[in-house]
Structures are given as C-alpha cells and as structure tokens.
Design a protein around this motif. Structure first.
Motif, PDB file in Angstrom:
ATOM      1  N   UNK A 264     -56.319  -8.849  15.385  1.00  0.00           N
ATOM      2  CA  UNK A 264     -56.259  -8.167  16.677  1.00  0.00           C
ATOM      3  C   UNK A 264     -54.828  -8.197  17.205  1.00  0.00           C
ATOM      4  N   UNK A 265     -54.562  -7.304  18.139  1.00  0.00           N
ATOM      5  CA  UNK A 265     -53.276  -7.348  18.830  1.00  0.00           C
ATOM      6  C   UNK A 265     -53.480  -6.911  20.268  1.00  0.00           C
ATOM      7  N   UNK A 266     -52.591  -7.365  21.112  1.00  0.00           N
ATOM      8  CA  UNK A 266     -52.679  -7.015  22.524  1.00  0.00           C
ATOM      9  C   UNK A 266     -51.287  -6.967  23.115  1.00  0.00           C
ATOM     10  N   UNK A 267     -51.199  -7.157  24.408  1.00  0.00           N
ATOM     11  CA  UNK A 267     -49.916  -7.089  25.095  1.00  0.00           C
ATOM     12  C   UNK A 267     -49.059  -8.320  24.846  1.00  0.00           C
TER      13      UNK A 267
ATOM     14  N   UNK B 118     -46.049 -13.960  18.600  1.00  0.00           N
ATOM     15  CA  UNK B 118     -45.794 -13.317  19.893  1.00  0.00           C
ATOM     16  C   UNK B 118     -45.640 -11.804  19.715  1.00  0.00           C
ATOM     17  N   UNK B 119     -45.909 -11.089  20.782  1.00  0.00           N
ATOM     18  CA  UNK B 119     -45.786  -9.630  20.750  1.00  0.00           C
ATOM     19  C   UNK B 119     -44.338  -9.223  20.532  1.00  0.00           C
ATOM     20  N   UNK B 120     -44.182  -8.012  20.131  1.00  0.00           N
ATOM     21  CA  UNK B 120     -42.854  -7.453  19.930  1.00  0.00           C
ATOM     22  C   UNK B 120     -42.041  -7.541  21.217  1.00  0.00           C
ATOM     23  N   UNK B 121     -40.741  -7.585  21.078  1.00  0.00           N
ATOM     24  CA  UNK B 121     -39.883  -7.607  22.260  1.00  0.00           C
ATOM     25  C   UNK B 121     -39.366  -6.210  22.592  1.00  0.00           C
ATOM     26  N   UNK B 122     -40.009  -5.197  22.066  1.00  0.00           N
ATOM     27  CA  UNK B 122     -39.600  -3.830  22.345  1.00  0.00           C
ATOM     28  C   UNK B 122     -39.770  -3.475  23.812  1.00  0.00           C
ATOM     29  N   UNK B 123     -38.979  -2.515  24.250  1.00  0.00           N
ATOM     30  CA  UNK B 123     -38.993  -2.136  25.656  1.00  0.00           C
ATOM     31  C   UNK B 123     -40.345  -1.585  26.086  1.00  0.00           C
ATOM     32  N   UNK B 124     -41.008  -0.849  25.208  1.00  0.00           N
ATOM     33  CA  UNK B 124     -42.255  -0.210  25.620  1.00  0.00           C
ATOM     34  C   UNK B 124     -43.369  -1.224  25.849  1.00  0.00           C
ATOM     35  N   UNK B 125     -43.450  -2.274  25.029  1.00  0.00           N
ATOM     36  CA  UNK B 125     -44.504  -3.277  25.239  1.00  0.00           C
ATOM     37  C   UNK B 125     -44.204  -4.090  26.487  1.00  0.00           C
TER      38      UNK B 125
END
Length: 157
Positions: free
Chosen positions: A35-38, A53-60
């Motif tokens: 699974x993945x989330x915010x 941890x989630x991506x550090x991209x600007x959109x997330x």
C-alpha cells in the motif's frame, strides 16, 4: 430548529471524521504487493512488511499540506459554529463558519485532484486507488454541503 442544528453538526462531524481517516490511514493506493499513502510506501518483501517514507516530491508535499489544511479549517469551522451559535444576533447568518467549511472542502478536493493526476508518477500501474482516497472524495461533497448549509442558515431564538 434543534433537530436541524443536530443534523448539521452530525454532517460536519461525519465530514471531519472522513478527513481525519483519509489523511491518517495508509491506503490511498493498494495492491497485493503493498500500500501507499501520503506518508509512507509499504510493500511485502520476502514475506515481511517493509515501509519507507513517502517521496519528498513537491506534489506529495502539496497533497499533505492541503489535506492537513482541510482538517484544520474544518475543525476551526466547527469551533466557530459553536461560538457563533451563542454570540450571533437573531437573524444573523453563519458566513464565517460556512466560509471555513467551504475552504476545507476545496482543500480536500485539491489534494485528491493532485493525487489523482500525479500518483501514476509515484506508484506503479498495478496499484489501484484505496479506500482512504475514496473517503477523501466522499468528504469533499459532505464538507461542501455542510458549508453551504452554514451560509444559508439563519440563527433563530
């Protein structure tokens, strides 16, 4: 009038609970592999559950920010409603409460749209949208409807 106020409060609390659950629970996208989330990406590796941890991209980060803002504005709206309920003059409208709730609905809509558009970049195509993502979309019309009801509602004795 009391029944109407109770219904509005229950609608608002339902939207607020959906906002909390959709932001906190980690099932925005899911598959048999994980699974993945915010906040995290979890996958099953060698029979074990591994989370990063989630991506550090600007959109997330934008999705994280607007979802948190939607919760804050919805909580403030509920607080303002109770304050205005006891301080507003007879015949007054709950404009401030409605405005905050409508802003909360627009924030959750923005977050869900950004996630919809950008998630194929982040997660593989084998993943499907999960129930937290769907709860965010359900919270949007609930918050919008409660905000519009607040704007239309007049205080009576």
């Amino acid at each position: 009038m009391l029944l109407l106020l109770l219904g509005i409060i229950l609608l608002h609390i339902a939207a607020l609970v959906l906002l909390f659950v959709s932001t906190i629970v980690s099932v925005w996208t899911s598959s048999e592999a994980g699974t993945s989330d915010l906040w995290t990406n979890c996958s099953i590796v060698n029979g074990g559950y591994h989370c990063n941890p989630a991506s550090t991209g600007e959109w997330i980060q934008a999705v994280q920010a607007v979802m948190i803002l939607s919760i804050i504005f919805s909580c403030l709206s509920l607080f303002l409603f109770f304050c205005q309920l006891f301080t507003l003059q007879k015949g007054g409208r709950f404009f401030l409460t409605g405005t905050f709730q409508i802003l909360a609905s627009l924030f959750v809509m923005s977050g869900a749209i950004i996630y919809t558009v950008m998630s194929p970049v982040w997660v593989s195509e084998s993943y499907a949208f999960g129930y937290s993502y769907i709860l965010a979309w359900v919270a949007f019309p609930l918050a919008l409807i409660s905000g519009l009801i607040y704007v239309i509602l007049r205080k009576r004795e």
